[in-house]
Write a protein that holds these residues in place. Sequence first.
Motif, PDB file in Angstrom:
ATOM      1  N   CYS A   1      -1.552  -7.706  -0.876  1.00 28.45           N
ATOM      2  CA  CYS A   1      -0.426  -7.384   0.006  1.00 28.45           C
ATOM      3  C   CYS A   1       0.828  -8.191  -0.309  1.00 28.45           C
ATOM      4  O   CYS A   1       1.928  -7.834   0.140  1.00 28.45           O
TER       5      CYS A   1
ATOM      6  N   CYS B   1       4.164  -8.911   2.115  1.00 31.12           N
ATOM      7  CA  CYS B   1       4.406  -7.820   3.071  1.00 31.12           C
ATOM      8  C   CYS B   1       4.276  -8.249   4.526  1.00 31.12           C
ATOM      9  O   CYS B   1       5.079  -7.877   5.371  1.00 31.12           O
TER      10      CYS B   1
ATOM     11  N   CYS C   1       0.830  -1.209   0.000  1.00 30.14           N
ATOM     12  CA  CYS C   1       0.000   0.000   0.000  1.00 30.14           C
ATOM     13  C   CYS C   1       0.863   1.257   0.000  1.00 30.14           C
ATOM     14  O   CYS C   1       0.360   2.347  -0.239  1.00 30.14           O
TER      15      CYS C   1
HETATM   16  S1  SF4 Z   1      -0.009  -6.025   4.867  1.00 29.82           S
HETATM   17 FE1  SF4 Z   1       1.389  -4.545   3.886  1.00 29.82          FE
HETATM   18  S2  SF4 Z   1       0.423  -4.046   1.941  1.00 29.82           S
HETATM   19 FE2  SF4 Z   1      -1.143  -5.000   3.208  1.00 29.82          FE
HETATM   20  S3  SF4 Z   1      -2.202  -3.278   4.163  1.00 29.82           S
HETATM   21 FE3  SF4 Z   1      -0.593  -3.976   5.585  1.00 29.82          FE
HETATM   22  S4  SF4 Z   1       1.193  -2.720   5.131  1.00 29.82           S
HETATM   23 FE4  SF4 Z   1      -0.233  -2.505   3.407  1.00 29.82          FE
END
Ligand code: SF4
Lengths: 162, 404
Positions: free
Chosen positions: B345, B348, B287
Amino acid sequence: MTALKGSGPAVCIGEDIDTDLVIAGRYLRTKDWNFWAEHVFEDLDPGLAKRLKGAVLVAGKNMGCGSSREQAARALHEAGVLAVIAPSFARIFFRNCINVGLPVLECELPGCHDGMTVLFDCTEGWIEVDKARYIFRPLSSGMQEILSTGGLIEYWKRRLNR
Amino acid sequence: MTTLSEKILGAQAGTYIDRHVDRAFCHDGTGIQAKIIYDAIGAPGIACPDSVYIIYDHIAPANNSQTAELQAELRALAREYGVHFLDIGSGICHQVMAEGRVAPGEVVIGADSHSCTLGALGAFATGVGASDMAGIWVSGETWLRVPDSVGIHFSGSLSAGIEWKDAALSYIAELGMDGATYAAIEFTGESASSVPMEGRLTLCNMAVEAGAKTGLFYADKETEQYLAGYSVTCQLQVPDKPDYVKDCYQDLSDLEPVCAVPHRVDTIKPVSDLAGTSLDQVFIGTCTNGRFEDMARAARLLKGHRVKVRTIVVPASEHDYLKAVNTGVAADLIKAGCTIGAPGCGPCLGAHMGVLGRGEVALSTANRNFKNRMGVGASYYLCSPSTAAASAIYGEITDPREVI
Ligand code: SF4
């Protein structure tokens, strides 16, 4: 119901403890809340989980930073932590603790070491360690109501039945 | 005078308010937890289904049967109550919401810490946990404390090879991991209006890494133009000499490419100091930096090269993915040897699609480098898409200015 006052041995942890350290991402996908109690703080110190029952967690500043995972608050609650005390909290973790019925007290305890007995009273807003008394701002009455009913589930059940 | 948060929430900093929530969203991870709480409460229904969104991004597609079963339960809830449901492949919740589902001045609550991303649109957007989300499903509202505000004042402009991510990592380093706890960050100053929407989303996304409740840009011509692309009307917002509890001045012309080093987001080093650090994986996505513009910048550097280290690119949304395909950006990435994952995601949060092994070192365009997050026993550095792409070419941390 959650006890808004109580006492227990201090378990001290450091500053900026993030929620990934409280409960790792690899354990999140389950509906079994008790499962988290075994794995709490595993990546910080695998011996910690066993010492949490009936304990007061005393953390450094910015406790619970990072991810919004409510499992972090839930895991501490399931592990038997009575209250979490820190000079400052990450705001989502702070909300989550109240919502799962775990008292959070914003206060610095300079002389507190592992194993010392910590007494706390959320309604009056004080903590006692080693005969010293520390005052903190009491929680708002709404927060106290959510806490004392045992968290948001019980709170909403009552509100809907009113 | 009044800050943007005070204007939107209609009360002074420090006040507790009960507020109707204009948009409430969660993802597959927090959504299932919210459903457990919602079921336990036994409410008669969801108060405002039209303002509720469920977006599958965290483990999408599911990695095992247990996850798949939990996801099936939440799908059933979405169908039963008629809330907005966006299944796997739609993209990361914050990006999907930014694509025409949020307007300036709205109160947006997401069950995810990076919900502050949407402050880029001039909305008051913040994250909560699963119980709070269940409470919003039940009642359509929540309690909030109107935050104090910290001002980040931009001047100057970025030089070639320096990106908004470098600006984001730099302000987090300056404020520290708890430098804006409980406060809102307002991005302002003479250069704020020149920040493109993708940069605003990156800058606001990282506000929570300084403990902030949200990050905000005032809605201006750029916001209006961006939202017009989604047929959303935009009410412009003008700063009213807001009072800040803290000010931070950033001359964009002074910035250089930086990395946050393991395992703290607020500890940065110039890329040039880290040059030569050997890598096992490069990840471009999330994100923070998985948007079309991020992929396009990476592709520009990678074009005509072949990556020396495994490189995973995960588009932030279906919309961004499609744009990358239609413009040839995706083809450039594939030809350079990148593996493209489904929008979401990706690795991440360390759950699937590129988790690191013990002892491995990686470079990621994400917002967090907490210990063990992207793989137990691994370490990784955070950087901009250009730094990531330049480093992928050589298999070691490389200053992007050497490649452009
Ligand atoms: S897991 Fe990573 S990409 Fe997904 S919302 Fe959280 S910070 Fe953002």
